[in-house]
Design a protein around this motif. Sequence first.
Motif, PDB file in Angstrom:
ATOM      1  N   VAL A   9      -8.562   5.603  -0.544  1.00 24.53           N
ATOM      2  CA  VAL A   9      -8.762   4.637  -1.631  1.00 24.53           C
ATOM      3  C   VAL A   9      -9.027   3.236  -1.062  1.00 24.53           C
ATOM      4  O   VAL A   9      -9.912   2.514  -1.521  1.00 24.53           O
ATOM      5  N   ASP A  10      -8.278   2.878  -0.029  1.00 23.49           N
ATOM      6  CA  ASP A  10      -8.456   1.575   0.632  1.00 23.49           C
ATOM      7  C   ASP A  10      -9.895   1.456   1.160  1.00 23.49           C
ATOM      8  O   ASP A  10     -10.580   0.459   0.897  1.00 23.49           O
ATOM      9  N   THR A  14      -5.757   5.790 -11.103  1.00 27.60           N
ATOM     10  CA  THR A  14      -4.590   5.715 -10.219  1.00 27.60           C
ATOM     11  C   THR A  14      -4.064   7.089  -9.812  1.00 27.60           C
ATOM     12  O   THR A  14      -3.911   7.976 -10.648  1.00 27.60           O
ATOM     13  N   VAL A  24      -3.017  -0.407  -4.021  1.00 29.07           N
ATOM     14  CA  VAL A  24      -3.883  -0.287  -2.838  1.00 29.07           C
ATOM     15  C   VAL A  24      -5.241  -0.923  -3.130  1.00 29.07           C
ATOM     16  O   VAL A  24      -5.782  -1.688  -2.327  1.00 29.07           O
ATOM     17  N   PRO A  28       0.832   8.626  -3.880  1.00 31.10           N
ATOM     18  CA  PRO A  28      -0.239   9.073  -2.983  1.00 31.10           C
ATOM     19  C   PRO A  28       0.271   9.366  -1.572  1.00 31.10           C
ATOM     20  O   PRO A  28       1.278   8.801  -1.135  1.00 31.10           O
ATOM     21  N   THR A  54      -1.832   4.144  -6.333  1.00 23.47           N
ATOM     22  CA  THR A  54      -2.958   3.555  -5.608  1.00 23.47           C
ATOM     23  C   THR A  54      -3.541   2.315  -6.284  1.00 23.47           C
ATOM     24  O   THR A  54      -4.424   1.682  -5.723  1.00 23.47           O
ATOM     25  N   HIS A  83     -10.530   1.989 -11.548  1.00 21.75           N
ATOM     26  CA  HIS A  83      -9.826   2.938 -10.677  1.00 21.75           C
ATOM     27  C   HIS A  83      -8.934   3.911 -11.444  1.00 21.75           C
ATOM     28  O   HIS A  83      -8.219   3.523 -12.358  1.00 21.75           O
ATOM     29  N   GLU A 120      -4.538   9.762   1.217  1.00 16.89           N
ATOM     30  CA  GLU A 120      -5.097   9.262  -0.048  1.00 16.89           C
ATOM     31  C   GLU A 120      -5.121   7.730  -0.066  1.00 16.89           C
ATOM     32  O   GLU A 120      -6.066   7.122  -0.560  1.00 16.89           O
ATOM     33  N   ILE A 121      -4.090   7.115   0.483  1.00 14.67           N
ATOM     34  CA  ILE A 121      -4.034   5.654   0.539  1.00 14.67           C
ATOM     35  C   ILE A 121      -5.188   5.103   1.376  1.00 14.67           C
ATOM     36  O   ILE A 121      -5.912   4.209   0.947  1.00 14.67           O
ATOM     37  N   ALA A 151       0.822  -1.220   0.000  1.00 12.86           N
ATOM     38  CA  ALA A 151       0.000   0.000   0.000  1.00 12.86           C
ATOM     39  C   ALA A 151       0.850   1.261   0.000  1.00 12.86           C
ATOM     40  O   ALA A 151       0.503   2.236  -0.656  1.00 12.86           O
TER      41      ALA A 151
END
Length: 378
Positions: free
Chosen positions: A368-369, A356, A320, A360, A317, A354, A364-365, A127
């Motif tokens: 998105v997760d 990308t 992720v 990130p 991402t 997604h 942001e990670i 991630a």
Amino acid sequence: MSKSIALLGSCGSIGTQVADVVRRLGGRIKIASLATHSNADMLIAQAKEFGSATVCIGDESKLNYVRESLPGVKVLGGKEGFREAAVAEDCDEVIISVAGTPGLQPTLDAIEAGKEIALASKEVLVAAGHIVMKAARDKGVPILPIDSEHSAIFQCLNGEDPKTIEKILLTASGGAFRDTPKEVLENVTAEEALAHPTWKMGKKVTVDSATLMNKGLEIIEAKHLFGVAGDKIEVYIHPTSTVHSMVEFADGAIIAQLGMPDMRLPIQYALLYPERADTNLPRLNLFDVARLEFSKPDYDRFPCLALAKEAAKVGGTLAVVMNAADEVAVSKFLAGEIKFTDIPKIVEAAMSGHNTIHNPTIDEIYAVDGETRRSLAQ
Ligand code: MG
């Protein structure tokens, strides 16, 4: 040398094997800080056995019970508690064996506090590898891999110039369905997927081994750990898991690390590095193995591997999303809600939808997760 560690994720498959290695080392390693998600009774027993000064229980409904059972011990709770347990003052090294991305923030906290990191949670690098590795470089903190393949690569690189790495040869057992025909894969059960041929591991990673997603995640993990481009990392199916991985150098020499498929070996290496010690673990007998076999992975039967290679190439991402979608899909498969062959389909659909974000931030990670998990939850 004696060392004091924090063990995050102490009751899982890796955590309990870390405890076993510490026991075998007979007092050389002190477990000063322990954290686990919800197994209060095991946490209490571990704290008593190892005389830990700090413990954390993720499930805060059990906080009072743990407090009452451990008088004189600092008892923390919840996500914040994990972060605090990771930076306990009396610890030199932090073992991150928390399942999935929840290990990320405590890892960054421990690096910031100047602790050595022994990393079993590959999701942390998948991630946020670019953030974690940079933070570790800036602080001069080593990241010691506990994943067996990465421990092997780390050992093969001892004393070598990383610039001379030509290729990383990542070995894979092939998982529970190595030789299972494509049409049969449609109807395999969770129980069959959990019957790993060589390694004893947690459920998520065992199913990931069966889809080869585990190897895909390990490509991304290796890319970050060793600063090697994804296309220089090649997967070799090696059924006996005798060779834990290899590195090919500029002169064509290949160096390999061999051993029993026993996670306690890479755990002990990360705990004692750079020392080695005999703790009476089972030994590899090469006459018993007799033959070392290698073959190419089958991308048609195991589409997760190609998805992970794509995520390794694109980065950002996309990895992720892949990781979060896989985690949701695997838990649905284990609950009997989807077929084994639906796992790559769910991951692919999440990835293809997604946009990308490159480089990130942590926020942001996490965003998105969370989005990926929410959109797949229904
Ligand atoms: Mg591994």
